[in-house]
Motif scaffolding. Sequence first.
Motif, PDB file in Angstrom:
ATOM      1  N   THR A 154       0.889  -1.143  -0.020  1.00 20.91           N
ATOM      2  CA  THR A 154      -0.085  -0.003  -0.083  1.00 20.91           C
ATOM      3  C   THR A 154       0.843   1.275   0.174  1.00 20.91           C
ATOM      4  O   THR A 154       0.633   2.208  -0.594  1.00 20.91           O
ATOM      5  CB  THR A 154      -0.852  -0.058   1.282  1.00 20.91           C
ATOM      6  OG1 THR A 154      -1.663  -1.092   1.154  1.00 20.91           O
ATOM      7  CG2 THR A 154      -1.837   1.197   1.303  1.00 20.91           C
ATOM      8  N   ASP A 179      -1.920   1.977   6.500  1.00 17.22           N
ATOM      9  CA  ASP A 179      -1.951   1.030   5.277  1.00 17.22           C
ATOM     10  C   ASP A 179      -3.570   1.117   4.877  1.00 17.22           C
ATOM     11  O   ASP A 179      -4.051   0.859   3.852  1.00 17.22           O
ATOM     12  CB  ASP A 179      -1.402  -0.189   5.344  1.00 17.22           C
ATOM     13  CG  ASP A 179      -0.042  -0.289   4.779  1.00 17.22           C
ATOM     14  OD1 ASP A 179       0.404   0.843   4.500  1.00 17.22           O
ATOM     15  OD2 ASP A 179       0.438  -1.276   4.760  1.00 17.22           O
ATOM     16  N   HIS A 639       5.286   0.772  10.919  1.00 17.04           N
ATOM     17  CA  HIS A 639       4.231  -0.065  10.371  1.00 17.04           C
ATOM     18  C   HIS A 639       3.720  -1.107  11.444  1.00 17.04           C
ATOM     19  O   HIS A 639       4.760  -1.561  12.162  1.00 17.04           O
ATOM     20  CB  HIS A 639       4.797  -0.618   8.958  1.00 17.04           C
ATOM     21  CG  HIS A 639       3.576  -1.401   8.201  1.00 17.04           C
ATOM     22  ND1 HIS A 639       3.062  -2.774   8.744  1.00 17.04           N
ATOM     23  CD2 HIS A 639       2.986  -0.980   7.206  1.00 17.04           C
ATOM     24  CE1 HIS A 639       2.046  -3.199   7.845  1.00 17.04           C
ATOM     25  NE2 HIS A 639       1.949  -1.885   6.710  1.00 17.04           N
TER      26      HIS A 639
END
Length: 817
Positions: A154, A179, A639
């Motif tokens: 993404t 994302d 992330h």
Amino acid sequence: MIKHEPNSQLALAGLRVLEIGNGAALAYAGKLFADFGAEVIKVEDSEGDELRTVPPLLTSSDTESQSALNAWLNTNKRSVTLDGECFKEQVWLSRLAKTCDVILDARALSEGIEVLKRPVYGESEAANAESVPIEVYLTWFGESGPYSKFVGTTAVCRALAGAVYGSGAVEGPPHLPHDVQTGIVAGIGAFSSAISALLGESDGSRRYVLSIHEVAFSVIEMEAGMVQDGRHPKARLGVNRFCTTHPGGIYKAKEGWIGIFAHTGPQWAALCAAVGHPEHALDPRFMSGPTRIKHADEIDEFLIPALLTKTAKEWFEELRKAKFPAVVVPTMDELLQQQVHRDRGAFVPVKSGTSQFEGVIVPFPLGDAGPLPGGVAPIKGADNQFYHTDEALASRVHRIRAKVGVAPLRKIRVIDLTMGWAGPLAARTLADFGAEVIKVEGVQYPDWWRGTHYTEEFYNERLYEKNSNFALMNRNKLGITLDLTRQEGRAVLLDLVKTADIVIENYSTEVLPKLGLDYAALSKVNDRLVMVSMPAFGGGNEWSTTRAYGGTLEQASGLPHHTGFPQNPPSLTSYAYGDPIGGWNGGAAALLSLLVQARTGKGRYVNLSQVECMLPMAAPFILEQSVCGKTTPRNGNVHPIFSPHGVYQCAGNDEWVVLSVSNETQWKTLVNVIDAHHLGTDLSLNQVEGRRLQRQQIDVHISTWCKQRSADSAMRELQMAGIGAGVVKPVWSVLDDPHFNDRGFFKKIPRAYLGEYLTTTPWFRETVAPTEVVRPAPTLGEHSREVFSLVLGMTQEQQQALEDCGITGTAASKKTT
């Protein structure tokens, strides 16, 4: 398993949908089907979807650990698992797929685009001509073009689409959103494609392929128009600096954070008066948004201390009364307590095993047609036994393939009463799928995206015909003019509504009732009419009259508390995020409402809230708050499951590359590519948890390597090695992107007054070729005579009478009041 009995009132009851692959885009598309009553069969391998590992994890299940996010994305679905790749399993899956009305297929995201040649229902389309499901495929970059075989994530798609570069501090690095946000938009796109195919199912089944890269670009499409018109600053302006106006950001209050947006002169004057500096309203340096952004630091010098004198809630109430666009920027805890959302049922219970927590409802309020208020997430493989029975595998549908290029919505008529970005984008979605969309403007009240500086030049030079943003949002539409403030104009509109299937509008909530053109009035002349309204906070509540722009919607969602770096205030993206998200959701809600109308013959009013449309984007943080009682602080580009992952500076001026390592194989490859072989000897780094603990040390090695090469070189070296990477492209360079141009995503078309301009093509494709743009955006009143003659049967004399008294026309005129 207990056999599921569908709720026949729900919009999609009776449909069977197969969901195969991984990722948030696929899961959200399936969620939209399931929460409206479809029988959605989620197919996973024995390891399960990667989303199952996204924190926070629920530990109360007796049989498996489960992510709260994954549970929310999969409410009301059925779950089956594949026992390896053996022939017997593939035969069973093929049989199951043939019983489905729709197949949502994201295998290409992990297996590559070659999988598109192997539909799950069988290898040969000809052999299955008697039963071909509707198919929607999700890919990273589409079936063709230089990036088509890139390793995608993404973040990589967002970076290459220009949706990263503009956000963050001037010195960088640009910041990445979660994302899930792009996944939500792509999921809406997949859902909308399938619903359009269902609306046109009398033609047969259709096959659509979506590029998440192109979907990511749609979120910043406004900036493409600004670049073409020479209005884009071609620079990253800094945290909470919005390129077309100032102030347009988030400020610390005495308690909490206040989000403000000053676009018009009266709004700026109202803000100056509220903060005790009315003299600045007349300062020539601050007279318009584009001039104020040039003096942003000077404005902030008096604005920052002034806003610290009252709480965010106090500022919100004061500025709201002055009709100034301002909102509290809530934390997730505050958001979950806001009564307006509670009253609208925005937060719903989600169950997984023995755990229960709150999630976000699907934001399409269709009343008795759905959505379901929450639901239960299935245990992995819970429905294996049932779907291997003869009952489950019995033939259900018989569809042949529709002829390519026959628009599914070609028999639908839409009356478009929208302005700006969100509303026109919603209506454009229907136009792109072939609906006849009649856009209604007034010669004194044209769409404000044609321009808002009503100078002599605006009228004399027809500047209202030369705005590329307007042209981008209104392709494939017919354009007429009617003065709706006068009875004669309203009468013509009512005649049009009699012939229409749907009306879409995004006026302020008080406008249409004052004109006598609300749903109660319109449904009297057409009882099967669907109407979608799109106010910021929905209609009929305490905040319904709150003024809002796209950035205001982003502020009100609380999303900025989880965007950007901890040393900065809660951070906006660099575009009017709420507008495209509202438009995508408005289009999907309209399509779904039309499907209910087709099945029931009844009309419906859809009271959409654009802030609620933003809440699924904040779902990971809302869920974390509900499950844990708190949220993880803003943490830059970290992330939740990938590491290393981030934006890294390269050689050259302000050049950056996004890099995402999603598995152990990629990690071992990366160590060799960047010549950090000693990292490969640390076995603790083979697990993502170990790499996250040493993130800073790893980032030093990656940064050193990146700074020795250009961003494009870094991307290509990493991609050649099988690692997800993408140049962080500024939007002005995206317009010349080789992949987009190879795919024909951008197309130059001529238009009166504007000349040849660059338009996007629709984000869905039936073939490798782009979906055709049938007509450019209309000039003001361009199709009035055509529509009045062909749709209403007016004589030339009747039309001339409307023009003579100023009810209609083709040139903008100054307001008389």
